[in-house]
Every structure is written in structure tokens, then in C-alpha cells.
Design a protein around this motif. Structure first.
Motif, PDB file in Angstrom:
ATOM      1  N   VAL A 171      39.506  94.187  52.467  1.00 18.32           N
ATOM      2  CA  VAL A 171      38.840  93.864  53.728  1.00 18.32           C
ATOM      3  C   VAL A 171      39.879  93.987  54.829  1.00 18.32           C
ATOM      4  O   VAL A 171      40.978  93.428  54.723  1.00 18.32           O
ATOM      5  N   ARG A 172      39.545  94.746  55.852  1.00 21.59           N
ATOM      6  CA  ARG A 172      40.466  94.945  56.981  1.00 21.59           C
ATOM      7  C   ARG A 172      41.844  95.396  56.517  1.00 21.59           C
ATOM      8  O   ARG A 172      42.872  94.943  57.011  1.00 21.59           O
ATOM      9  N   GLY A 173      41.877  96.279  55.525  1.00 21.40           N
ATOM     10  CA  GLY A 173      43.120  96.916  55.140  1.00 21.40           C
ATOM     11  C   GLY A 173      43.998  96.143  54.190  1.00 21.40           C
ATOM     12  O   GLY A 173      45.120  96.564  53.911  1.00 21.40           O
ATOM     13  N   GLY A 174      43.541  95.007  53.656  1.00 20.16           N
ATOM     14  CA  GLY A 174      44.364  94.252  52.724  1.00 20.16           C
ATOM     15  C   GLY A 174      43.533  93.654  51.619  1.00 20.16           C
ATOM     16  O   GLY A 174      42.302  93.577  51.710  1.00 20.16           O
ATOM     17  N   HIS A 175      44.198  93.269  50.506  1.00 20.19           N
ATOM     18  CA  HIS A 175      43.459  92.647  49.404  1.00 20.19           C
ATOM     19  C   HIS A 175      43.910  91.211  49.156  1.00 20.19           C
ATOM     20  O   HIS A 175      43.581  90.640  48.123  1.00 20.19           O
ATOM     21  N   GLN A 176      44.630  90.605  50.092  1.00 16.76           N
ATOM     22  CA  GLN A 176      44.988  89.194  49.964  1.00 16.76           C
ATOM     23  C   GLN A 176      43.889  88.356  50.621  1.00 16.76           C
ATOM     24  O   GLN A 176      43.949  88.047  51.809  1.00 16.76           O
ATOM     25  N   THR A 177      42.891  88.008  49.849  1.00 14.61           N
ATOM     26  CA  THR A 177      41.743  87.272  50.368  1.00 14.61           C
ATOM     27  C   THR A 177      41.679  85.886  49.728  1.00 14.61           C
ATOM     28  O   THR A 177      42.249  85.645  48.666  1.00 14.61           O
TER      29      THR A 177
ATOM     30  N   ASN B 161      48.871  85.300  43.479  1.00 17.26           N
ATOM     31  CA  ASN B 161      49.149  86.582  42.838  1.00 17.26           C
ATOM     32  C   ASN B 161      48.540  87.736  43.626  1.00 17.26           C
ATOM     33  O   ASN B 161      47.577  87.571  44.378  1.00 17.26           O
ATOM     34  N   ILE B 162      49.084  88.917  43.426  1.00 15.86           N
ATOM     35  CA  ILE B 162      48.684  90.103  44.169  1.00 15.86           C
ATOM     36  C   ILE B 162      48.067  91.118  43.213  1.00 15.86           C
ATOM     37  O   ILE B 162      48.751  91.654  42.332  1.00 15.86           O
ATOM     38  N   ALA B 163      46.762  91.345  43.331  1.00 22.80           N
ATOM     39  CA  ALA B 163      46.077  92.450  42.653  1.00 22.80           C
ATOM     40  C   ALA B 163      46.281  92.443  41.144  1.00 22.80           C
ATOM     41  O   ALA B 163      46.430  93.492  40.525  1.00 22.80           O
ATOM     42  N   SER B 164      46.272  91.269  40.527  1.00 22.49           N
ATOM     43  CA  SER B 164      46.470  91.212  39.083  1.00 22.49           C
ATOM     44  C   SER B 164      45.162  91.122  38.311  1.00 22.49           C
ATOM     45  O   SER B 164      45.136  91.409  37.116  1.00 22.49           O
ATOM     46  N   ASN B 165      44.075  90.732  38.970  1.00 19.50           N
ATOM     47  CA  ASN B 165      42.799  90.524  38.284  1.00 19.50           C
ATOM     48  C   ASN B 165      41.749  91.515  38.758  1.00 19.50           C
ATOM     49  O   ASN B 165      41.709  91.897  39.933  1.00 19.50           O
ATOM     50  N   LEU B 166      40.873  91.896  37.834  1.00 17.85           N
ATOM     51  CA  LEU B 166      39.762  92.786  38.138  1.00 17.85           C
ATOM     52  C   LEU B 166      38.450  92.021  38.289  1.00 17.85           C
ATOM     53  O   LEU B 166      37.576  92.410  39.050  1.00 17.85           O
ATOM     54  N   GLY B 167      38.296  90.948  37.524  1.00 21.91           N
ATOM     55  CA  GLY B 167      37.035  90.217  37.502  1.00 21.91           C
ATOM     56  C   GLY B 167      36.788  89.441  38.777  1.00 21.91           C
ATOM     57  O   GLY B 167      37.716  89.062  39.490  1.00 21.91           O
ATOM     58  N   PRO B 168      35.521  89.154  39.096  1.00 26.78           N
ATOM     59  CA  PRO B 168      35.174  88.398  40.298  1.00 26.78           C
ATOM     60  C   PRO B 168      35.448  86.915  40.107  1.00 26.78           C
ATOM     61  O   PRO B 168      35.568  86.423  38.985  1.00 26.78           O
ATOM     62  N   GLN B 169      35.561  86.211  41.208  1.00 21.64           N
ATOM     63  CA  GLN B 169      35.826  84.777  41.138  1.00 21.64           C
ATOM     64  C   GLN B 169      34.574  84.005  40.716  1.00 21.64           C
ATOM     65  O   GLN B 169      34.651  83.069  39.924  1.00 21.64           O
TER      66      GLN B 169
ATOM     67  N   GLY C 268      39.397  87.371  59.899  1.00 21.44           N
ATOM     68  CA  GLY C 268      40.306  87.211  61.015  1.00 21.44           C
ATOM     69  C   GLY C 268      39.893  86.110  61.978  1.00 21.44           C
ATOM     70  O   GLY C 268      38.844  85.494  61.859  1.00 21.44           O
ATOM     71  N   SER C 269      40.779  85.856  62.958  1.00 20.93           N
ATOM     72  CA  SER C 269      40.547  84.847  64.006  1.00 20.93           C
ATOM     73  C   SER C 269      40.228  83.482  63.410  1.00 20.93           C
ATOM     74  O   SER C 269      39.336  82.786  63.881  1.00 20.93           O
ATOM     75  N   TYR C 270      40.979  83.085  62.388  1.00 25.02           N
ATOM     76  CA  TYR C 270      40.674  81.846  61.683  1.00 25.02           C
ATOM     77  C   TYR C 270      41.157  80.631  62.468  1.00 25.02           C
ATOM     78  O   TYR C 270      42.181  80.673  63.153  1.00 25.02           O
ATOM     79  N   ALA C 271      40.429  79.536  62.293  1.00 21.89           N
ATOM     80  CA  ALA C 271      40.893  78.261  62.795  1.00 21.89           C
ATOM     81  C   ALA C 271      42.098  77.812  61.974  1.00 21.89           C
ATOM     82  O   ALA C 271      42.415  78.381  60.925  1.00 21.89           O
ATOM     83  N   ALA C 272      42.760  76.750  62.425  1.00 16.38           N
ATOM     84  CA  ALA C 272      44.007  76.329  61.784  1.00 16.38           C
ATOM     85  C   ALA C 272      43.783  75.750  60.400  1.00 16.38           C
ATOM     86  O   ALA C 272      44.740  75.598  59.639  1.00 16.38           O
ATOM     87  N   ASP C 273      42.533  75.419  60.040  1.00 15.97           N
ATOM     88  CA  ASP C 273      42.298  74.809  58.731  1.00 15.97           C
ATOM     89  C   ASP C 273      42.253  75.826  57.605  1.00 15.97           C
ATOM     90  O   ASP C 273      42.104  75.446  56.442  1.00 15.97           O
ATOM     91  N   GLU C 274      42.345  77.132  57.914  1.00 15.59           N
ATOM     92  CA  GLU C 274      42.322  78.127  56.847  1.00 15.59           C
ATOM     93  C   GLU C 274      42.985  79.409  57.316  1.00 15.59           C
ATOM     94  O   GLU C 274      43.425  79.524  58.442  1.00 15.59           O
ATOM     95  N   GLY C 275      43.045  80.393  56.401  1.00 16.58           N
ATOM     96  CA  GLY C 275      43.507  81.705  56.797  1.00 16.58           C
ATOM     97  C   GLY C 275      44.882  82.085  56.310  1.00 16.58           C
ATOM     98  O   GLY C 275      45.499  82.998  56.841  1.00 16.58           O
ATOM     99  N   ASP C 276      45.438  81.412  55.285  1.00 14.55           N
ATOM    100  CA  ASP C 276      46.758  81.798  54.799  1.00 14.55           C
ATOM    101  C   ASP C 276      46.742  83.193  54.175  1.00 14.55           C
ATOM    102  O   ASP C 276      47.738  83.909  54.245  1.00 14.55           O
ATOM    103  N   ARG C 277      45.649  83.561  53.515  1.00 14.48           N
ATOM    104  CA  ARG C 277      45.521  84.927  52.996  1.00 14.48           C
ATOM    105  C   ARG C 277      44.638  85.663  53.997  1.00 14.48           C
ATOM    106  O   ARG C 277      43.420  85.522  54.016  1.00 14.48           O
ATOM    107  N   THR C 278      45.264  86.493  54.816  1.00 12.86           N
ATOM    108  CA  THR C 278      44.758  86.878  56.124  1.00 12.86           C
ATOM    109  C   THR C 278      43.479  87.700  56.108  1.00 12.86           C
ATOM    110  O   THR C 278      42.666  87.602  57.016  1.00 12.86           O
ATOM    111  N   TYR C 279      43.253  88.520  55.088  1.00 10.34           N
ATOM    112  CA  TYR C 279      42.338  89.645  55.259  1.00 10.34           C
ATOM    113  C   TYR C 279      40.872  89.318  55.002  1.00 10.34           C
ATOM    114  O   TYR C 279      40.012  90.156  55.225  1.00 10.34           O
ATOM    115  N   GLY C 280      40.564  88.145  54.556  1.00  6.32           N
ATOM    116  CA  GLY C 280      39.174  87.741  54.394  1.00  6.32           C
ATOM    117  C   GLY C 280      39.101  86.376  53.752  1.00  6.32           C
ATOM    118  O   GLY C 280      39.899  86.044  52.864  1.00  6.32           O
ATOM    119  N   VAL C 281      38.167  85.553  54.220  1.00  5.84           N
ATOM    120  CA  VAL C 281      37.907  84.249  53.626  1.00  5.84           C
ATOM    121  C   VAL C 281      36.454  84.238  53.176  1.00  5.84           C
ATOM    122  O   VAL C 281      35.545  84.436  53.990  1.00  5.84           O
TER     123      VAL C 281
END
Length: 755
Positions: free
Chosen positions: A190-196, A209-217, A231-244
């Protein structure tokens, strides 16, 4: 109103403010300090409003009911002497707000609740008690969520109607509705990254971890609503930038002693089966499900042929909700998944690699409504994630085994407080992490001695935040906050992440103009390298540098336009990353290790269009993204070949144009039909040969179904109807380059029954 803090609560507040006390005792106190208090649902928002007559005179003692659109969840309050009302603990989703009074006609209004928006309703009652209820179209923040965060809300009905979205391993609930979202090399981007980040009721399921799993959460069939923020997250979230991805799970409030069975079958030996039960009383609700799936077509293949590519999985999921008092709610969520994948081969290849994954999490939350203006939430969580790549001992030329498990234990706590024009949030979250990882590489061609290494790295994270949304006027809203993070692993890092955003409601047209600037910090994996594996990497002219956290800076501007029930949203975003996370393999092995690049620049323009429900006809949506995802510099952490810094280069998942168009239609005789068209302009061509990008690709997906009474329905789905099967990505992960999936056709039966 004042809230006094004493003893451990005071210590926890000191931890939150300074974040210098990072001991286990401080973290524990930060998580536990509200045990003397009590709590209500994990991620909740509030709905407020005022009831008045045609002369704008407040109406006291009016009965206000807020009912969920898709379940039996309901809350009621009465207006005070100023005609005001508030609901402090409302889960995310769609609702109907109804106001009644003995001297006036009833009125109703649709409300949509999201994480970053607190709806304020102005409801006018007519002096005509005999009138039937009417839908009032007064200005509502939730009709168009008034937030600086671009948000997509996907409902259970969307999941049921979207072609393929109910499949356990399908991510169409995201890729169909979110611009710039696609699956490439078997990973969601999402938006160019997979750290969601995946959340359940706002409680983060931690994963460094980075891109180690294939299965869905989470299985889509267990989701009631999915809130997607980009993006544009409030301060209570958003450490993994590309999608919540915030999941509101099914709870049992939508059922009354009812069970549901779903069974499907199709080509490639596909089946996706599911059983769930659920019910509720006034104070208690439960939901539980088990599911299983298998297919001879699993992950994307390195060639056009389907060779050694089966997959299977099974899962259990459950939620329990108990309301001991009107001001308290306890919620427990449990999930356990197991997924098995064959790593696909090329013709003549001697390999029998398998990917085995498990994912287990448990969340316990307690929310306490302190008064009409404040609510306090405590959550405890446990998450264990495992990904094992097991090579056959006879693989040629190399047999690779890479087994990793990560365990996280922690909690989070948040205070929401409404003060006049301010909505204030203060919170703390943290976890400790323990990894177990072992590598075993056998060189059956005799090119190297066997390599074995086992590691047990650890890490921890504590973050505190304060956030305020100030409603300066009816048309201007300003949000500001800061998040302070302390991470301890192979390296110790601290990060301060300020964020500020604003929305302006343009008078007369109710258009919402928004802007945002903010910073983020993403903690690194705790992976390290030493001993025999490091020696092997060095023999391959590689090394391993300490991994630092990714630090991102984002600014964004957008405009939301409501037109006769249509919602048109456009935005431009610009994200600059330092220490951008990616991954690479050692030599010819399938040992993939994380790395960081000096930087990345990801920017784009996005468009979403969502129609209203056309009476009984259906609903349409469009998403489009024009985006570039470029890296720059050299590898500065993790697995590196020590190459000198380079200029800008396209990241392997760079796709300039991505679009999805969908429509679902209600047909006569309780039937429906839905279609979605996905178009991509082509991902980066990493071969170094012109052209810079691979050819474009498109897929047409269709689904049709019919209900027989209220208990039985059947459907037929075809994915990639035109069977356009081609190379879409040439980055080497999980068995080689990647072709998109060929045509899949399956039928499904859905049966509901009481017990």
C-alpha cells in the motif's frame, strides 16, 4: 471535570511523558494503572449532537437511540436541558440515529463512525407527533468523515459481494477499495511499502518482521467492518507507515442463536469451508468460527506452468463481549491460524521447498465510561507468529531451511476526554519481543560446507502519545499530537514523531479540504547475523550491518466532495523515508534477510469514488493511483554487498498507475451480480534491461448469486475471467519471479440455521 491520579497511575503518567523509565516495572505500571477503574470496547469513538425545534430552541428529555446498521447493537440516552446528547463508547461502523419525543415527530439520520472522526449531529424535530419518521439530512461529520486521515470503510456486505473477497487468502477487501494497493511477489503493498499494521478494535497486533509471512492475519469471513487508513495518522497509531487495517470483528450481536455454514469448490481442487455460531443477550454476546481451505494453486509461480504449488490452511476465531454495567464492557478476541504452502518450481527443478506458517493472537480489553465526556481503555495482548521455510534435504543444488518464530507480550491504554471544543487522547503502548530463528543450508553440489546457526534475539518497545482535535468553528478543525517511542534491541533508539493536520468544511457545498504533516518511526526487526551464516554471507561478498528503525516524513493534501450521496475523494501525498525497509537473499539460497536502504521517495495522486446505494439497484466504486516508488543511496543496514551509494532507482514494486472499478447490482428474484476490473501499468523491470517497467496487466472478476429464502444462498465466482496469465514481477522471492494467477472458477453454498 477533574481526574486525580495516585500511586501507580501517577508513575505510569511519568513514564508516558518522559519515556525515560523503560524498565519492565514501568511498562507494567503503564499498562495496569487503570485496574482500579473499569473499561468498555477497545477502539471506540463518540457520537454527539443537539436536538432542537424549528426555532432552534433545545429540546430536553428527547429519547435518542443509536442502532448498528448490521446488528442488534443499540444504545439509548436522553437529551439534557440544553438538548445535547452523547454516546462515548461507539464501535466503528454504520449506524442509524433516531430521536423521539412525545410532543414532536420522530427523526432519523445515518451515522458512520470512524477512528479519526467524532460525529456531531444537529437534529431538528417538527411539531407534528403524528408524522412518520423521516430521514434528516442535516450536516453530519460522519456522512463525510471529518478527518485529515484518508479512510476507507469496507462493510460485511462489501466482503460478501466483492468477487473473491471471502476467500481466506484473498486480499480483495483491500486491493479493490484502496488506491495504490496491490499484491506483488505474494506481499500486500500500500502506497509503495509492505510495512502495514493490523489491528483488532484498535488494538495493534505487533509484528516487527519484514515480508516473512504469506498468510493473511484474519479470515475475511470473520470481519464485520474493515477500516483502512493510509497515511496522515493521528499520534495514537502509524508506526508502520504504509497502511493501518483496523478490523471490527463479528461479535454475535448480528445473530440470535444462529449458525452459518459456507462451503465452496472449484478448479485446481479449491475448497474454502467455514462454520460459525453466534448469539447475544442484552449484556453478553459471543461469536466463534472454524475454517479450512486448500488449493493446488497457492502462491504466484515463477513460470506459466503450475508445478508444486498446493496450499492448505485451517483456523479458529472467537470474540466474547460482556457488559456488566451500562458503563463497562469486557471484550476478548482470540485467533489461531495455520497455513502451509508448497514453493512452486520451474520445469526440471529438483526442489521440494515448503513454507509453514502459524499465527496466534489473543486480546483482552476493558473499557470504562468515566462520565459523559471521558472513557478509559485498557488492553492486553499476546501475539506469536511463525514462518518456517523447510527445504528438502535432497534439493539441488542447495537445500535451505529457515525457521523463525516471534512472540510479543504487551498492552496499551488510552484515555479519551472531551472538553468543550477539544477531543483529547492520551495513551501508552508497549511490548516485549522474543525471537527464535535457525538457519540450515546444505550444499548438495559440494560448493560449500553445510551452514547452521541458531539465534534468540530479543527486543522491546514503549511508546506514549498525546493527541488533541480542536473544533475551532463549525467549519475548521485542527488536530495535533506527538508520539514518543523508545526501542531496545540490537541497537537502542528513541524517536519523537510530531503530527499536525487540519480540515476545512467549505461553506454551502460541505466539501472538506484537508492537509497534514507528520513524522513516523518504525522499529526494526530484531534479526542479527553471526557465526557460520555470517561467514557464508562474507564468502558471497556480503555482510550484515546493524538494523536501524525506518524514519518517515509525510505531507499530504486532499479534498472530499459529496454529491447527491456520491463521495469523491482526491489527494496528493509525499513520503520521504530514511532507512527504508526491504529484504534480500543470500547467494542462491532462499534465506531472506531484512535490509535498509539510505532512503526512499514515494509520492502519488489518488482518487476514490463511491456511489450511494442506488435504491434497490446496487452500488459502484472506483479507485485510482498514479504513484512513483523510488529508492536512493546504498544499503546501510542488514544484508549488504557494500556497494557505493547510487542515485534514484525504481523499487521492485514501483507501479505507476493502478486502478480498480467495481459494481454490484441487485437483480430480480433475490439475485445479485458483481464485477471488478483491476488494471496495472506494470511493475519495475529489475533485470536492468530496457524497458524500465514490465508490460501492463488487467483482470476481470465476476460473481453472481441468488438467495432461496432467508437461509440458503448460492453463488458462482470467476477470477481473471479472460485468463490473461503473464510475468508481472521479476524480483526473486519465494521460488523465483512471479506470474499472476490464471483463471479460477468456484461455486459457493451459504446456509444459515438456528440452534
Amino acid at each position: 471535570m477533574s481526574i486525580a491520579l495516585r500511586g501507580p497511575a501517577k508513575t505510569a503518567l511519568r513514564c508516558l511523558v518522559s519515556l525515560r523509565e523503560t524498565s519492565a516495572a514501568c511498562l507494567l505500571l503503564s499498562i495496569l494503572f487503570l485496574l482500579p477503574a473499569q473499561l468498555h470496547a477497545a477502539d471506540v469513538s463518540d457520537v454527539r449532537g443537539v436536538v432542537h425545534d424549528s426555532q432552534h430552541i433545545p429540546i430536553a428529555q428527547a429519547l435518542v437511540a443509536l442502532k448498528a446498521a448490521a446488528s442488534e447493537w443499540v444504545q439509548t440516552v436522553t437529551t439534557d436541558s440544553r438538548g445535547e446528547f452523547s454516546f462515548m463508547t461507539v464501535p466503528l461502523g454504520d449506524y442509524l440515529l433516531t430521536v423521539t419525543h412525545a410532543d414532536f415527530g420522530a427523526a432519523s439520520q445515518v451515522v458512520t463512525v470512524t477512528s479519526g472522526s467524532s460525529p456531531i449531529a444537529h437534529i431538528q424535530l417538527a411539531k407534528a407527533p403524528a408524522l412518520a419518521p423521516v430521514t434528516v439530512t442535516a450536516a453530519m461529520d460522519t456522512a463525510v468523515p471529518n478527518t485529515a486521515t484518508p479512510t476507507t470503510l469496507v462493510s460485511r456486505e462489501d466482503i460478501e459481494r466483492t468477487p473473491g473477497a471471502q476467500q481466506t487468502n484473498n486480499l480483495a477487501i483491500i486491493t479493490n477499495f484502496v488506491p495504490g494497493a496491490y499484491v506483488v511477489h505474494d506481499q500486500l503493498h500500500v502506497r509503495g511499502g509492505h510495512q502495514t499494521t493490523w489491528e483488532v478494535d484498535g488494538v495493534e497486533i505487533p509484528n516487527t518482521n519484514i515480508a516473512s509471512n504469506l498468510g493473511p492475519q484474519i479470515d475475511p469471513k470473520d470481519i464485520d467492518y474493515l477500516e483502512i487508513e493510509r497515511g496522515s495518522y493521528a499520534a495514537d497509531e502509524g508506526d508502520r507507515t504504509y497502511g493501518v487495517f483496523n478490523v471490527v470483528p463479528r461479535t454475535g450481536f448480528e445473530r440470535d442463536n444462529q449458525a452459518q455454514v459456507i462451503a465452496s469448490g472449484g478448479n485446481y481442487g479449491e475448497t474454502n469451508d467455514y462454520l460459525s455460531v453466534g448469539s447475544h443477550s442484552e449484556r453478553f454476546a459471543y461469536y466463534a468460527s472454524v475454517s479450512g481451505n486448500r488449493s493446488d494453486l497457492g502462491i504466484q509461480t515463477p513460470v506459466g506452468q503450475i508445478i508444486h504449488d498446493s496450499e492448505d490452511g485451517y483456523a479458529a476465531f472467537s470474540t466474547l463481549i460482556f457488559n456488566p454495567t451500562p458503563d463497562d464492557q469486557f471484550r476478548a478476541v482470540f485467533s489461531a491460524r495455520r497455513d502451509n504452502y508448497d514453493i512452486p518450481n520451474t520445469p526440471g527443478q529438483i526442489a521440494d521447498d515448503l513454507q509453514r506458517e502459524t499465527d496466534v493472537f489473543a486480546i483482552l480489553s476493558w473499557v470504562r465510561k468515566l462520565n459523559a465526556d471521558a472513557a478509559l481503555t485498557t488492553s492486553f495482548f499476546f501475539h506469536q507468529n511463525r514462518a518456517d521455510l523447510n527445504g528438502s534435504p535432497n534439493d539441488y543444488p542447495i537445500s535451505t531451511t529457515d525457521q523463525r518464530s516471534s512472540s510479543y507480550v504487551g498492552g496499551q491504554e488510552a484515555l479519551r476526554w472531551h472538553v468543550t471544543r477539544n477531543d483529547i487522547q492520551v495513551g501508552v503502548t508497549g511490548f516485549s519481543q522474543q525471537d527464535h530463528e535457525s538457519f540450515n543450508v546444505i550444499f548438495n553440489d559440494g560448493s560449500n560446507a553445510p551452514v547452521y546457526e541458531a539465534q534468540r534475539p530479543t527486543g522491546s518497545l514503549v511508546a506514549g502519545y498525546v493527541q488533541d482535535i480542536f473544533k475551532a468553528t463549525d467549519w475548521l478543525q485542527i488536530a495535533g499530537g506527538v508520539r514518543q517511542t523508545h526501542f531496545a534491541g540490537a541497537l537502542t533508539e528513541d524517536a519523537t514523531s510530531p503530527r499536525i493536520g487540519s480540515t476545512v468544511r467549505l461553506p454551502g457545498v460541505n466539501w472538506i479540504l484537508r492537509g497534514f504533516w507528520g513524522k513516523y518511526y518504525q522499529a526494526p526487526p530484531v534479526t542479527t547475523l553471526g557465526g557460520p551464516l555470517l561467514e557464508y554471507a562474507q564468502n558471497s561478498n556480503l555482510g550484515f550491518l546493524p538494523l536501524r528503525g525506518e524514519r518517515d516524513e509525510e505531507w499530504q493534501a486532499g479534498l472530499t466532495i459529496p454529491v447527491n450521496g456520491w463521495i469523491i475523494d482526491a489527494d496528493h501525498f509525499h513520503t520521504q523515508a530514511k532507512n527504508f525497509f526491504d529484504h534480500n537473499n543470500i547467494g542462491n539460497s532462499n534465506v531472506f534477510l531484512p535490509l535498509t536502504i539510505d532512503g526512499a521517495l514515494i509520492q502519488g495522486n489518488e482518487l476514490t469514488i463511491r456511489s450511494p446505494k442506488f435504491w434497490s439497484v446496487g452500488q459502484a466504486h472506483v479507485t485510482y493511483s498514479n504513484q512513483t516508488a523510488d529508492g536512493f543511496g546504498a544499503i546501510n543496514g542488514g544484508l549488504t554487498d557494500f556497494s557505493p551509494p547510487a542515485g534514484f532507482f525504481a523499487l521492485d514494486h514501483d507501479q505507476r498507475n493502478t486502478a480498480n472499478i467495481g459494481f454490484d447490482a441487485n437483480l430480480p428474484w433475490r439475485a445479485y451480480a458483481s464485477a471488478s476490473v483491476y488494471v496495472g501499468s506494470g511493475f519495475s523491470n529489475g533485470s536492468g534491461e530496457p524497458p524500465s517497467h514490465l508490460p501492463g496487466h488487467a483482470e476481470l472478476n465476476l460473481s453472481a448469486g441468488k438467495a432461496f429464502g432467508n437461509s440458503l444462498s448460492v453463488s458462482l465466482t470467476a477470477l481473471n475471467v479472460t485468463n490473461r496469465h503473464l510475468l508481472v514481477d521479476n524480483s526473486l522471492t519465494f521460488g523465483g519471479v512471479h506470474w499472476n494467477d490464471p483463471r479460477q472458477v468456484y461455486a459457493q453454498i451459504d446456509y444459515k440455521f438456528g440452534y
